[in-house]
Design a protein around this motif. Sequence first.
Motif: not given
Length: 75
Positions: A68-75
């Motif tokens: 989430w924090e690295n913007g990889v995935s918000l799932r």
Amino acid sequence: NSTDILPFGDVFSSAYALYSRHLKYRRQFYMNQKVIGSYITKKRREKNLTQEQLAENLCVSNKTISKWENGVSLR
């Protein structure tokens, strides 16, 4: 004339326009993920929480928080 060679020229140009809009949307979505990730990191640090502590509070893994924090995935 190019329309004689490619009778489906309008279809291809329409498909390309649709694809271009898709790419623009994906770029915007990725940027939004980065902004949201930065916000999560900022708020977590303001609360003096580690990723592990936040993960435990939210019943997810610390790897999920990292994504989430690295913007990889918000799932």
